[in-house]
Scaffold this motif. Sequence first.
Motif, short mmCIF file in Angstrom:
data_model
loop_
_atom_site.label_atom_id
_atom_site.label_comp_id
_atom_site.label_asym_id
_atom_site.label_seq_id
_atom_site.Cartn_x
_atom_site.Cartn_y
_atom_site.Cartn_z
N THR A 1 -4.73 4.31 1.35
CA THR A 1 -5.29 3.37 2.32
C THR A 1 -5.05 3.87 3.75
O THR A 1 -4.26 4.79 3.97
CB THR A 1 -4.67 1.98 2.17
OG1 THR A 1 -3.27 2.06 2.46
CG2 THR A 1 -4.88 1.44 0.76
N ILE A 2 -5.72 3.24 4.68
CA ILE A 2 -5.57 3.65 6.08
C ILE A 2 -4.16 3.38 6.59
O ILE A 2 -3.63 4.15 7.41
CB ILE A 2 -6.64 2.94 6.96
CG1 ILE A 2 -6.63 3.53 8.37
CG2 ILE A 2 -6.42 1.44 7.00
CD1 ILE A 2 -7.78 3.04 9.21
N THR A 3 -3.51 2.32 6.10
CA THR A 3 -2.15 2.03 6.54
C THR A 3 -1.17 3.08 6.00
O THR A 3 -0.24 3.46 6.70
CB THR A 3 -1.72 0.63 6.09
OG1 THR A 3 -2.00 0.48 4.68
CG2 THR A 3 -2.49 -0.45 6.85
N ARG A 4 -1.39 3.55 4.77
CA ARG A 4 -0.53 4.61 4.22
C ARG A 4 -0.75 5.91 4.99
O ARG A 4 0.20 6.65 5.28
CB ARG A 4 -0.84 4.81 2.74
CG ARG A 4 -0.13 6.00 2.10
CD ARG A 4 1.39 5.88 2.17
NE ARG A 4 2.05 7.07 1.69
CZ ARG A 4 2.42 7.27 0.42
NH1 ARG A 4 2.16 6.34 -0.50
NH2 ARG A 4 3.03 8.37 0.06
N ALA B 1 0.83 -1.21 0.00
CA ALA B 1 0.00 0.00 0.00
C ALA B 1 0.86 1.26 0.00
O ALA B 1 0.49 2.27 -0.60
CB ALA B 1 -0.93 -0.01 1.21
N PHE B 2 1.99 1.22 0.67
CA PHE B 2 2.87 2.38 0.72
C PHE B 2 3.38 2.74 -0.67
O PHE B 2 3.53 3.91 -1.01
CB PHE B 2 4.04 2.10 1.65
CG PHE B 2 4.93 3.29 1.89
CD1 PHE B 2 4.60 4.23 2.84
CD2 PHE B 2 6.09 3.46 1.15
CE1 PHE B 2 5.42 5.33 3.05
CE2 PHE B 2 6.92 4.56 1.36
CZ PHE B 2 6.57 5.49 2.31
N PHE B 3 3.64 1.73 -1.50
CA PHE B 3 4.17 1.98 -2.85
C PHE B 3 3.06 2.31 -3.84
O PHE B 3 3.29 3.07 -4.79
CB PHE B 3 4.94 0.75 -3.34
CG PHE B 3 6.34 0.65 -2.80
CD1 PHE B 3 7.42 1.04 -3.57
CD2 PHE B 3 6.58 0.17 -1.53
CE1 PHE B 3 8.72 0.96 -3.08
CE2 PHE B 3 7.86 0.08 -1.03
CZ PHE B 3 8.93 0.48 -1.80
N LEU B 4 1.86 1.76 -3.64
CA LEU B 4 0.79 1.95 -4.61
C LEU B 4 -0.08 3.16 -4.33
O LEU B 4 -0.74 3.66 -5.24
CB LEU B 4 -0.10 0.70 -4.66
CG LEU B 4 0.44 -0.52 -5.40
CD1 LEU B 4 -0.62 -1.62 -5.44
CD2 LEU B 4 0.87 -0.16 -6.81
#
Length: 266
Positions: A218-221, A208-211
């Motif tokens: 996303t919530i994680t990013r 998710a960090f890369f996309l």
Amino acid sequence: MGLGHIYGAAMTVGLGALLFFLILPTVLVIPMSLGSADYLEFPPKGITFKWYVRYLTDPDWIAATLFSLKIALATTATATIIGALAAIALVRGDLPGKAVLQAVTISPMIVPHIVIAVSVFVAFAPLKLSGNFVGFLIAHTMLAVPYVVLTVTASLQRFDTTLELAALNCGAGRSRAFFSVVLPGIAPGVSSGAVFAFLASFDEATVAFFLSGIEGKTITRKMFEDIDFNLTPVVAAVSTIMVLVSLLVMGGLTLFQKHQKATSRN
């Protein structure tokens, strides 16, 4: 007290200490999310729910949460279908190079996610799939399918094939025998795979960090960004909510499987 009792007690104490060490960070984040200070502290000097309110009233946090939920639900559907069909083919099909196919299928669980993230970013960037729903769905489905394959494979290997043969001998077609006999029999494995697929997507951070893009985040990013530039107890509050969501999903799976067992007995 015999040597066996001493060994058993030592194993129990050791296992308890290991479990305590594993869950300690998760437990600590809950009181930190309730702290009254504008920074993370433990133990908190005061108790407040303002960080949960701030999360629920922040448009950026809500947008990231809804985007993650949409991706996770879609990933659950696609990964469950693809993974279940792949498991059936691997278990029952007479495929050439079955061992190689099985290894390739579960390889996303073995290959480091950072390697997958870089590869996906390089492949998706020219196709303009970075930062949008379709790109996330493809990437997360790839990561979630192995969980479904493993759980459905285990259920298929324990399934009594004579039940399916009995249905076929009674005049049922292949499709009806599958949906009426086989699918209910492997439902625990399918449901477990679906839950793991949901959690694998919703909690996924590296890919998710890369996309993620400016809009498709996303919530994680979003958590990564706040940890870097705006670290407040809101991050702890979001972490607590994600833990609760995971527990609720796993609790729902447990209740569903208990209901399935009770139904099969009756």
